[in-house]
Design an enzyme around this catalytic site. Structure first.
Site, short mmCIF file in Angstrom:
data_model
loop_
_atom_site.label_atom_id
_atom_site.label_comp_id
_atom_site.label_asym_id
_atom_site.label_seq_id
_atom_site.Cartn_x
_atom_site.Cartn_y
_atom_site.Cartn_z
N LYS A 271 0.84 -1.20 0.00
CA LYS A 271 0.00 0.00 0.00
C LYS A 271 0.88 1.25 0.00
O LYS A 271 1.99 1.21 0.50
CB LYS A 271 -0.87 0.02 1.27
CG LYS A 271 -2.01 -0.95 1.28
CD LYS A 271 -2.83 -0.81 2.56
CE LYS A 271 -3.98 -1.80 2.59
NZ LYS A 271 -5.00 -1.58 1.56
N ASP A 341 -2.94 -7.49 -1.78
CA ASP A 341 -3.67 -6.57 -0.89
C ASP A 341 -5.16 -6.95 -0.80
O ASP A 341 -5.88 -6.41 0.03
CB ASP A 341 -3.49 -5.13 -1.39
CG ASP A 341 -3.84 -4.10 -0.33
OD1 ASP A 341 -4.03 -4.48 0.84
OD2 ASP A 341 -3.92 -2.91 -0.69
N GLU A 343 -6.39 -9.42 0.59
CA GLU A 343 -6.09 -10.55 1.47
C GLU A 343 -7.27 -10.96 2.34
O GLU A 343 -7.36 -12.10 2.76
CB GLU A 343 -4.88 -10.22 2.35
CG GLU A 343 -5.18 -9.44 3.64
CD GLU A 343 -5.74 -8.04 3.41
OE1 GLU A 343 -5.59 -7.53 2.29
OE2 GLU A 343 -6.35 -7.48 4.34
N ARG A 345 -10.42 -11.43 1.69
CA ARG A 345 -11.24 -12.51 1.10
C ARG A 345 -10.50 -13.84 1.12
O ARG A 345 -11.10 -14.90 1.15
CB ARG A 345 -11.67 -12.10 -0.32
CG ARG A 345 -10.56 -11.89 -1.28
CD ARG A 345 -10.96 -11.07 -2.50
NE ARG A 345 -10.98 -9.63 -2.22
CZ ARG A 345 -11.32 -8.70 -3.11
NH1 ARG A 345 -11.69 -9.04 -4.34
NH2 ARG A 345 -11.29 -7.43 -2.78
N1 BES Z 1 -8.24 -3.67 4.32
C1 BES Z 1 -8.35 -3.26 2.97
C2 BES Z 1 -9.62 -2.49 2.68
C3 BES Z 1 -9.67 -1.07 3.12
C4 BES Z 1 -9.01 -0.10 2.41
C5 BES Z 1 -10.43 -0.69 4.19
C6 BES Z 1 -9.09 1.22 2.82
C7 BES Z 1 -10.53 0.62 4.57
C8 BES Z 1 -9.85 1.58 3.89
C9 BES Z 1 -8.33 -4.47 2.06
O1 BES Z 1 -7.56 -5.55 2.48
C10 BES Z 1 -7.78 -4.03 0.76
O2 BES Z 1 -6.65 -3.65 0.74
N2 BES Z 1 -8.60 -4.07 -0.27
C11 BES Z 1 -8.18 -3.62 -1.56
C12 BES Z 1 -8.75 -4.57 -2.59
C13 BES Z 1 -8.22 -4.36 -3.96
C14 BES Z 1 -6.76 -4.75 -4.01
C15 BES Z 1 -9.03 -5.19 -4.92
C16 BES Z 1 -8.73 -2.21 -1.75
O3 BES Z 1 -9.84 -1.92 -1.34
O4 BES Z 1 -7.98 -1.39 -2.30
ZN ZN Z 2 -7.27 -5.70 4.51
MN MN Z 3 -5.55 -5.37 1.87
#
Ligand code: BES
Ligand code: ZN
Ligand code: MN
Length: 488
Positions: A271, A341, A343, A345
């Site tokens: 990230k 990222d 992860e 799911r």
């Molecule tokens: N934990 C995050 C989701 C998240 C992001 C929650 C920002 C709150 C604020 C999750 O694990 C994630 O990183 N999801 C990605 C998915 C993408 C790679 C398809 C996302 O939402 O960017």
């Molecule tokens: Zn996450």
């Molecule tokens: Mn993530």
């Protein structure tokens, strides 16, 4: 905190020996039922230009003539519904909470017929006002002294109704506070091991059975997808199963499954830096499951409830999962990891397959799953996804009743389009479009024939900015849902 109701004769509020009095009014005229000295003081405040009977207005009155309580706050609500009451009470508590009061008495005047939801709204407003995170901040100010709440009722039946609300609220508040505490803890103070130990502590204190599985046990079960996420970290994963039994063993349980990523760096699909600290909250779903078990254990409804938490840290390292890797889930389906990222799911899919063995009455997973859900719904409502209308409606109603609302999102088969892989049964991401929905579509492949719903709490589990911190949501929603499923 000690919660009680008190039936009071008209005219007696002024004689109450509380340290502070909070009067919540609704409407633009002074309601009947307010004691003469209080009514006179409010009129005087209006005449002096210090107060108006308008939503959001608050007056603080000290040592009102003829009123025994030394501190009085008067707050005006937009209307008589619990939600408006909660906002007005929060405003009133804003002026009272920093003061020395221990015992707060509250009178609700002009809100119409009062029911349990009013008591619950008020009690949760008080709990919000006094909550303070302190476990890693020795310099935090001392906790407000407020520890006793008396809610006044006009009649015995009204008192009984309000007492029911306060009893439920007291349990929800304990659950919310536990969830907030766990989620607020920094990643290095809340590893999967710590989370499991905290769950154990909670279970022991409330007579719940708990099993905690370590890496070896998780390997033995065959949770290849969950383990693949945990590989990148030196912190070992934990798989936690908590059992509340309130009915015969043969009664199918309600099952809650929480995402417990104690820190989400994104892994190799790292990230960006800004706000990455907030990914310590990525175990908010897990915290809400532990908090809900805590609340339900206190209320003892007639049903069986199982809480499951998959806990791991998502970090990059020489052993970490890489984009393109294919992993084998507990269900046997293979998954192509196109983005490390995504992860959440990957750990939830194995947890969902695991809980099939309980033959659940319903399964709800709770996860801070996608940034896309925050884009879609903001930070007001959690995203609700389900293929079962009855379950979805029960969850919507529970969210409304708890003032912890969610909103149903679509799950048309057409959204499955992007979930195709050349190298595995399913990829872990589709395109950017409808990202919260495709995440739910992914989970659906692992929910089998179970009555299943998914709550995406990415927008609601914590607040950013000046009020940064965990909210404890959706413990209120989940507790109300679970109670609604109790045998009559
Ligand atoms: N934990 C995050 C989701 C998240 C992001 C929650 C920002 C709150 C604020 C999750 O694990 C994630 O990183 N999801 C990605 C998915 C993408 C790679 C398809 C996302 O939402 O960017
Ligand atoms: Zn996450
Ligand atoms: Mn993530």
């Amino acid at each position: 905190m000690d919660f009680r109701t008190h039936v009071i004769a008209p005219g007696a509020t002024s004689r109450l020996g509380a340290d502070a009095l909070l009067i919540v009014l609704a409407g633009d005229t002074l309601p009947a039922g307010l004691d003469e000295p209080l009514a006179a003081a409010v009129k005087e405040a209006v005449a002096q230009g210090d107060f108006a009977l308008k939503p959001g207005k608050v007056a603080y009155l000290r040592q009102v003539a003829g009123v025994k309580a030394p501190r009085v706050a008067v707050a005006c609500a937009a209307h008589g519904a619990p939600k408006a009451l909660k906002a007005a009470a929060a405003a009133g508590l804003g002026v009272l909470k920093g003061l020395g009061a221990r015992h707060l008495a509250v009178q609700l005047a002009g809100l119409g017929e009062l029911h349990a939801g009013h008591a619950e709204a008020l009690a949760t407003a008080v709990a919000d006002a006094v909550y303070l995170y302190r476990s890693t901040k020795p310099s935090a100010p001392p906790a407000p002294k407020l520890d006793k709440l008396t809610l006044l009722a006009g009649s015995r039946p009204e008192a009984a109704e309000l007492a029911t609300g306060l009893e439920r609220a007291a349990a929800v508040i304990e659950g919310v506070n536990l969830a907030r505490e766990l989620a607020n803890r920094p990643g290095n103070h809340c590893t999967p091991t710590v989370l499991a130990n905290e769950a154990r502590k909670m279970a022991r204190a409330h007579g719940l059975r708990i099993e905690v599985m370590d890496r070896k046990a998780i390997e033995k079960l065959g949770m290849g997808s969950f383990l693949a996420v945990a590989r990148g970290s030196d912190e070992p994963p934990r798989f936690i199963v908590m059992h509340y039994q309130g009915a015969a063993k043969s009664v199918p349980p309600v099952v809650l499954v929480g995402k417990g990523i104690t820190f989400d760096s994104g892994g190799i699909s790292l990230k960006p830096g800004p706000e990455m600290d907030e990914m310590k909250f990525d175990m908010g779903g897990a915290a809400s499951v532990i908090g809900t078990l805590r609340a339900v254990a206190q209320l003892k409804p007639r049903l069986n409830l199982i809480g499951v938490v998959a806990a791991a840290e998502n970090l990059p390292s020489g052993r970490a999962l890489k984009p393109g890797d294919v992993v084998t889930s507990l269900s046997g389906q293979t998954i192509e990891v196109l983005n490390t990222d995504a992860e959440g799911r990957l750990i939830l899919c194995d947890a969902l397959t695991y809980v099939e063995r309980f033959k659940p009455a319903s399964v709800v997973d709770i996860a801070t799953l996608t940034g896309a859900c925050v884009i879609a719904l903001g930070k007001v409502r959690s995203g609700l996804f389900s293929t079962d209308d009855g379950l979805a409606n029960d969850l919507l109603a529970a969210g409304d009743a708890a003032l912890d609302p969610c909103w149903r999102m679509p799950m048309d088969e057409d959204y499955d389009e992007g979930l195709k892989s050349h190298f595995a049964d399913i990829p872990n991401i589709a395109g950017r479009d409808g990202g919260a929905i495709t995440a739910a579509m992914f989970l659906k492949r692992f929910a089998g024939k179970m009555r299943w719903a998914h709550l995406d709490v990415a927008g609601t589990a914590w607040k950013s900015g000046a009020a940064k911190g965990a909210t404890g949501r959706p413990v209120g929603l989940l507790t109300h849902y679970v109670l609604s499923q109790a045998l009559k």
